[in-house]
Design an enzyme around this catalytic site. Structure first.
Site, PDB file in Angstrom:
ATOM      1  N   THR A 340       7.799   4.631   0.354  1.00 37.02           N
ATOM      2  CA  THR A 340       8.590   3.710  -0.466  1.00 37.02           C
ATOM      3  C   THR A 340       8.450   4.107  -1.928  1.00 37.02           C
ATOM      4  O   THR A 340       7.358   4.473  -2.370  1.00 37.02           O
ATOM      5  CB  THR A 340       8.154   2.243  -0.252  1.00 37.02           C
ATOM      6  N   HIS A 392      -7.387  -0.300   8.117  1.00 41.21           N
ATOM      7  CA  HIS A 392      -8.785   0.146   8.182  1.00 41.21           C
ATOM      8  C   HIS A 392      -9.337   0.072   9.605  1.00 41.21           C
ATOM      9  O   HIS A 392     -10.402   0.637   9.899  1.00 41.21           O
ATOM     10  CB  HIS A 392      -9.635  -0.722   7.251  1.00 41.21           C
TER      11      HIS A 392
END
Length: 421
Positions: A340, A392
């Site tokens: 993006t 994560h």
């Protein structure tokens, strides 16, 4: 009689919103002609009529949510003229009392208000369902005050008008009306304008919230010296466009750099499926595109097999389709990573949110000249902050930092990208 049903849209899409009726009752429609436009979570879809004929009835109004397989309109045989004349032939049979009343009244007195009422109602903007309900209740559309700031009469306006109390109990109802009006006083005064979110914006809001709540998302940052890639682009852009009939932008450099980094760090190109991790052996990179209706992410397929010109051509084609509302479901599904670029709007730094089930997204930002230490000297260089948001649960800090560092090194040494092609 043929029924117009909401077609199968995509595996993950079960409903849509009526964005616009392209045909109205009484209109002639050909087989294969578009009759309605549906807005789904991802793209707009135009539905065709499977039969030729005349639109008999619309069973849903613009703004309604409809499910796959639901009947939303009917198409019958005949012509538009026949459909328009049918009510006139049946009218005398439906209500003999009205006919007798007309005979008792002078013809010139009866005709004037009838013609005026018809003209006034025709000029009123109303949804098909609202017109039908008004006819059933015998309410003149012109006498209804719509809530819609654009003046469009909807079903709720007709129902509210039809349920207005008579003059006698008006005093008793006054306190309730006053209490109900209090919360919307700012709206009535124009200080607040209420606007319904589009289906796409609702979906964007829902999905982003789900990602924030269901992932262990972190973001790591770095900065890239854009000097070399800008100089290379400046030297090659004219010949590149002459040879390939497409402009050489920065997105192809970043797409190739991301693809190389995904090969080096495969867990960034993965997805969680229950207790399993799916390591994708393909490189389909989503490029976020801003449109009037919200952000969409069409996919550039097989970026590891495409050269710079093919990537730039794919990005340009998908961006055009996105802004023209021509993207298909296939253009939007199956991506493995997303890029993006908030820099086109002037963003200096941001933390992008993961896209769907993907575990990584790269955020590009505006290029800004800043003083940078080069050896023992300070130089003014064009710099860009980049951000990698990652899940994560799958990606450790070493992989996330290494991935972003690889992208940085390849952009700062763009000739190395040729070895990765």
């Amino acid at each position: 009689m043929a029924e117009i049903k909401v077609p199968e849209l995509a595996e993950s899409i079960t409903e849509g919103t009526i964005a616009q009726w392209l045909k109205q009752p009484g209109d002639t429609v050909e087989k294969g002609e578009f009759i309605v436009e549906l807005e789904t979570d991802k793209v707009n879809v135009e539905v065709i009529s499977e039969e030729a004929g005349v639109v008999q009835e619309l069973l849903a109004e613009e703004g309604d949510t409809v499910e796959v397989g639901q009947v939303i309109a009917t198409v019958g045989e005949g012509s538009g003229e026949a459909a328009a004349s049918a009510p006139k032939e049946e009218a005398p049979k439906e209500d003999l009392a009205k006919e007798e009343a007309k005979q008792e009244a002078p013809a010139d007195q009866e005709a004037a208000p009838s013609e005026e009422e018809s003209t006034s109602s025709d000029r009123t903007i109303a949804s098909p369902a609202a017109r039908k309900l008004a006819r059933e209740k015998g309410i003149d559309l012109a006498s209804i005050t719509p809530v819609d700031p654009m003046g469009r009469v909807r079903v709720q306006d007709v129902e509210a008008h039809g349920s207005k109390p008579a003059a006698a109990p008006a005093k008793q109802e006054a306190p309730k009306a006053s209490a109900a009006a209090a919360p919307s006083s700012d709206e009535e005064s124009g200080r607040i304008v209420r606007e319904k979110m589009t289906r796409r914006r609702q979906t964007i809001a829902k999905r982003l919230l789900e990602v924030k709540q269901s992932t262990a998302m972190l973001t790591t940052f770095n900065e890239i010296d854009m000097t070399n890639v800008m100089e290379l682009r400046k030297r090659k852009k004219d010949k590149f466009q002459q040879d390939h009939d497409v402009k050489l932008g920065f997105m192809s450099f970043f797409t190739k750099a991301v693809t190389a980094a995904l090969k080096k760090y495969p867990y960034v190109n993965a997805e969680i499926d229950g207790t399993d991790v799916l390591l994708k052996q393909f490189y389909d990179v989503g490029i976020a595109v801003s449109t009037e209706e919200g952000l969409v992410v069409p996919i550039v397929r097989d970026t590891d097999k495409k050269n710079f010109a093919e990537i730039e051509a794919s990005i340009g084609e998908l961006a055009t389709k996105a802004r023209d509302k021509k993207l298909s479901i296939g253009d939007m599904t199956g991506g493995s990573f997303t890029i993006t670029n908030g820099g086109v709007f002037g963003s200096l730094l941001s933390t992008p949110i993961l896209n769907g089930t993907q575990v990584g997204i790269l955020g590009m930002h505006t290029i800004q000249k800043r003083p940078i230490a080069v050896g023992d000297n300070v130089e003014i260089r064009p710099m860009m902050y980049v951000a990698l948001s990652y899940d994560h649960r799958v990606i450790d800090g070493s992989d996330s930092v290494g991935f972003l560092k690889t992208v940085k090194e390849l952009i700062e040494n763009p000739e190395d990208l040729l070895l990765e092609s």
